[in-house]
Write a protein that holds these residues in place. Structure first.
Motif, mmCIF file in Angstrom:
data_model
loop_
_atom_site.group_PDB
_atom_site.id
_atom_site.type_symbol
_atom_site.label_atom_id
_atom_site.label_comp_id
_atom_site.label_asym_id
_atom_site.label_seq_id
_atom_site.Cartn_x
_atom_site.Cartn_y
_atom_site.Cartn_z
ATOM 1 N N GLU A 50 23.567 15.072 59.753
ATOM 2 C CA GLU A 50 23.653 13.610 59.879
ATOM 3 C C GLU A 50 24.440 13.201 61.115
ATOM 4 O OE1 GLU A 50 24.494 12.958 55.255
ATOM 5 O OE2 GLU A 50 24.868 11.154 56.467
ATOM 6 N N VAL B 193 22.861 26.138 63.322
ATOM 7 C CA VAL B 193 23.169 25.055 62.396
ATOM 8 C C VAL B 193 24.225 24.167 63.051
ATOM 9 C CG1 VAL B 193 24.011 24.450 60.099
ATOM 10 C CG2 VAL B 193 22.654 26.541 60.432
ATOM 11 N N ASP C 175 27.131 17.876 60.465
ATOM 12 C CA ASP C 175 27.147 16.415 60.538
ATOM 13 C C ASP C 175 28.097 15.948 61.634
ATOM 14 O OD1 ASP C 175 25.569 16.610 58.295
ATOM 15 O OD2 ASP C 175 27.113 15.898 56.898
ATOM 16 N N TYR D 273 30.360 23.681 62.944
ATOM 17 C CA TYR D 273 30.679 22.895 61.753
ATOM 18 C C TYR D 273 30.795 21.406 62.099
ATOM 19 C CZ TYR D 273 32.060 26.804 58.583
ATOM 20 O OH TYR D 273 32.099 27.912 57.759
ATOM 21 N N LYS E 175 33.227 16.198 51.563
ATOM 22 C CA LYS E 175 31.834 15.763 51.683
ATOM 23 C C LYS E 175 31.134 15.979 50.335
ATOM 24 C CE LYS E 175 27.712 17.595 54.033
ATOM 25 N NZ LYS E 175 26.952 16.547 54.743
ATOM 26 N N PRO F 2 22.641 25.684 55.167
ATOM 27 C CA PRO F 2 21.444 26.226 55.812
ATOM 28 C C PRO F 2 21.611 27.669 56.298
ATOM 29 C CG PRO F 2 21.899 24.020 56.646
ATOM 30 C CD PRO F 2 23.047 24.406 55.764
ATOM 31 N N TYR G 169 28.971 28.591 53.379
ATOM 32 C CA TYR G 169 28.723 27.865 54.631
ATOM 33 C C TYR G 169 27.523 28.495 55.353
ATOM 34 C CZ TYR G 169 32.617 24.679 54.174
ATOM 35 O OH TYR G 169 33.432 23.650 53.754
ATOM 36 N N PRO G 170 27.039 27.855 56.424
ATOM 37 C CA PRO G 170 25.778 28.327 57.026
ATOM 38 C C PRO G 170 25.773 29.814 57.398
ATOM 39 C CG PRO G 170 26.369 26.202 57.956
ATOM 40 C CD PRO G 170 27.519 26.635 57.087
ATOM 41 N N ASN G 171 24.599 30.405 57.193
ATOM 42 C CA ASN G 171 24.323 31.768 57.654
ATOM 43 C C ASN G 171 25.157 32.862 56.979
ATOM 44 O OD1 ASN G 171 22.415 30.610 59.270
ATOM 45 N ND2 ASN G 171 23.486 30.918 61.201
ATOM 46 N N SER H 49 30.937 30.796 57.422
ATOM 47 C CA SER H 49 29.717 31.164 58.152
ATOM 48 C C SER H 49 29.741 32.602 58.678
ATOM 49 C CB SER H 49 29.532 30.237 59.346
ATOM 50 O OG SER H 49 29.072 28.991 58.891
#
Lengths: 336, 336, 336
Positions: free
Chosen positions: B120, B135, B138, B155, C88, C132, C149-151, C168
């Motif tokens: 976002e 990745v 936001d 991040y 979040k 993601p 977290y990602p990956n 990540s």
């Protein structure tokens, strides 16, 4: 599987009654349906308490459980594990959610999992398995029967041999670290070479192997690399070498064959390490080593010498007391 | 390309005949169509054996091959590589298999490869290249002409400057390491700050740069970071600093401008390292350093002093023999 | 939020006027709408210059700004951050661009972001957030309220507890490093065990935790691991232990409860480290440690002893001069 069948397949001799075995485990955790092994003499005393249904050993033990005798129990055990716990099989084909460039060549027997991205003119050979999230750059080549675990990245034009295993997060072919100061800022030396990895290589998770500036960074056949290892640009690692976790080799160094770099060790740039050398854990090699050398410490020195040095080092407070004492005694003598 | 054209573009002077050059290589591996260079005097003796079609040098060599003279041969070579081997071009646009939040802003000139996820209100500037599997969290911002290689993670809210290169697997903005013991367990100190990275920064593969607890972790302009480097939360790294592979900087330390932290070095927490300092390979800096200091060892000390210390250290077994000998002689004297 | 409301929620006492507070910051960077805190006495002198609108303190300061008094200001501050900057929120559900095997079980309250791949019979519990690019292998289990977290990669059959945070690029369950030489090449010891991670564990970015050969690598509850940490196969880490950045633990070692391994430290293979031990930064533990031991250096020794050793070490050039001087004096005496 019958114990006699296992014995036959691992070329061992069964002592004791035959029975059905379905699993493998450690001496401590094995149950009646498991086979275990004794290789390290350190664990000999524990064998009498094992609940295992059978044991692979180097020489017959005076125990009531069936034993498979073999001159190489650890190796035989490795093969037993393969027999009893087969590798996961993978359905060949390209996932509809993978992204494969039309000009790439992927063998129909390879398995390409979701979210894999394969670039222009890249090649993936027979029987390869490419797990989710891997990225294979343009013109990169992955030779047959190699496995890339999730999220491995192979930059463009790099080449991975046959029967390799690359663990998650490893990065093959990122730019070497080369800059030149132009008086106001660091100018990047373009890194246009590649990485070439031989056959039967295993690379641990989150390792980083940089591409050469102009030629190739080369990892020989049967090299085994643990996790979080860093290989600088233009480095050459000889066949059968072992590089343990968190070690690093700086740019342009040449590591011979069957070298062992133990955990958290380092080799400086432009250094030659001869065949069969061993750098102990934490060793920092800053000058060339002839073949067969065993070193420790930083800067690395002959391992036996290092042991003697450490022996004095750890008692330095004692040493300084002795020197002070000598000074006092000599002062007293001189005053006489 | 004609050698004379190369000479013109790199502001050098051509000595010898003009000819067509199509590649670049090392002194050892160059062929007749390649240009090479001599910068490190260590390689001077090898030049006579090169098969290169031309060479870039600092001063004229007594050799039959055409030479381009320049006061800065290494820099000139870097530019030659850029001229002869152009960077890959990327087709602008967002891959249909990327996931970009509708509120994100991606410049139409940027290239977003498959399986990239952009959160976002994130921003990706002009000419950026975001390789597969990256990745971008936001409200994160990636400024113009920056390249994120595959599987980079940025991040939320972190900001990357212009013309940066971030290699695969690097993680920008993971939580800083902060906990407080409440008597029964570790309570997490929420890490609500960000990471801000300046322009022209290069970050190696699998580096980790933690977000600040409350404010920002800041990496200055033109900083160059090798692979597997760890930067703790709230750290500030000054412009033009160089951080070599597998080094780490603990939380809240401030690294000055044009500092070099060599391979496998470390800086403790809450430490200030002055401009222009150099920490040698493996150095462990545990106290503040004034500008210009060169240190080695752990705990780090003045480099020249360290050399003298190491010189004694490596001969400690000799030293203890000398002390023993003194004791014996003194005992003998005393008995007299 | 009113200061009085914050004081009430963190169980502190408000001294001074009530006011509206909207943010949190450091003593240096706080503005009038921010609350800050004083915990480290090192920063006491800076407090008089803060622009903060309020401060959390251990004892009342003679300053005109409102103060919240509490016996544990750092802990109270952590809670204040949570109150003022909420985490979040994530919309539950599986992204249409994730790949979830039909046999996998994903709780409807979990959030699965794009390009996540979840294997056969894997389990993702209530309220989990999988960012993601994460890959969760076959039969792996992620228990409730855990965030990946990602990956992040979790290999097959590994199990992550409740309320964990995995940053990540972390790799959980890659193969342990085990080979046996068969006379011509290294034969892989199949790594068929798993990794089991307890509740409330945090794992930093790009950490690597290898699966056991046969049984399990186990990370206890409330363990906190910084970035780039390596955990070898079969290792056991006890509850509440802290492992700081770039440290490594070799295979089969057992780390007790509430142990601290500081940055860039290492523990050798098959070693037992007792409860409450502390290994200082860079320490290399090569033998068993009883509970409560504090060690430094490599090979690690008692920390206080190490301080004394280092004290002599850094002055070795002086020491050798004193020995030379003694030799000269003794020679002179002997000649008399």
């Amino acid at each position: 599987m019958l114990l006699s069948e296992i014995a036959r397949r691992i070329h061992g001799t069964l002592h004791g009654e035959d029975r059905e075995i379905s699993g493998v485990s450690t001496i401590e955790e094995a149950a009646a349906a498991d086979i275990t092994f004794l290789s390290n003499p350190k664990y000999r005393d524990m064998v009498q308490f094992t609940a295992a249904g059978a044991i692979i050993v180097g020489e017959a033990l005076d125990l009531p459980i069936p034993q498979i005798l073999t001159p190489t129990p650890y190796l035989a055990f490795a093969r037993t594990v393969e027999i009893l716990i087969p590798e996961k099989t993978h359905e060949p084909g390209i996932s509809p959610t993978a992204s494969v460039h039309p000009s790439a060549s992927v063998d129909p027997s390879a398995t390409i999992y979701p979210f894999v991205c394969i670039g222009e003119k890249a090649f993936v050979g027979q029987g390869c398995v490419v797990y989710p999230g891997c990225v294979i750059g343009d013109e990169a080549e992955i030779d047959e029967s190699t496995v890339l675990y999730p999220n491995v990245v192979v930059y463009e034009r790099c080449r991975i041999g046959k029967n390799c295993i690359i663990h998650s997060g490893a990065v093959i072919g990122s730019d070497g670290f080369g800059f030149v100061w132009d008086g106001t800022r660091h100018v990047k030396i373009p890194q246009k070479g590649i990485v070439i990895i031989g056959d039967h290589v295993e690379i641990g998770s989150n390792c980083t192997i940089d591409r050469a500036a102009l030629t190739s960074t080369r990892i020989g056949a049967d090299v085994k690399m643990d996790n979080l290892v860093q290989i600088g640009h233009n480095v050459v690692v000889g066949d059968h070498s072992i590089i343990v976790a968190q070690s690093g080799i700086a740019g342009s160094s040449r590591i011979g064959k069957s070298v062992t770099l133990a955990a958290q060790s380092g080799v400086g740039g432009h250094i030659t390490v001869g065949d069969g050398c061993v750098a102990a854990a934490r060793a920092g090699v800053v000058s060339d080593l002839p073949a067969g050398k065993i070193v420790s410490g930083y800067p690395a020195m002959d391992h036996k010498k290092w042991l003697r040095v450490q022996n004095v080092y750890k008692d330095l407070p004692e040493l300084i007391k002795r020197v002070r004492d000598l000074e006092r005694r000599l002062d007293a003598l001189s005053e006489d």
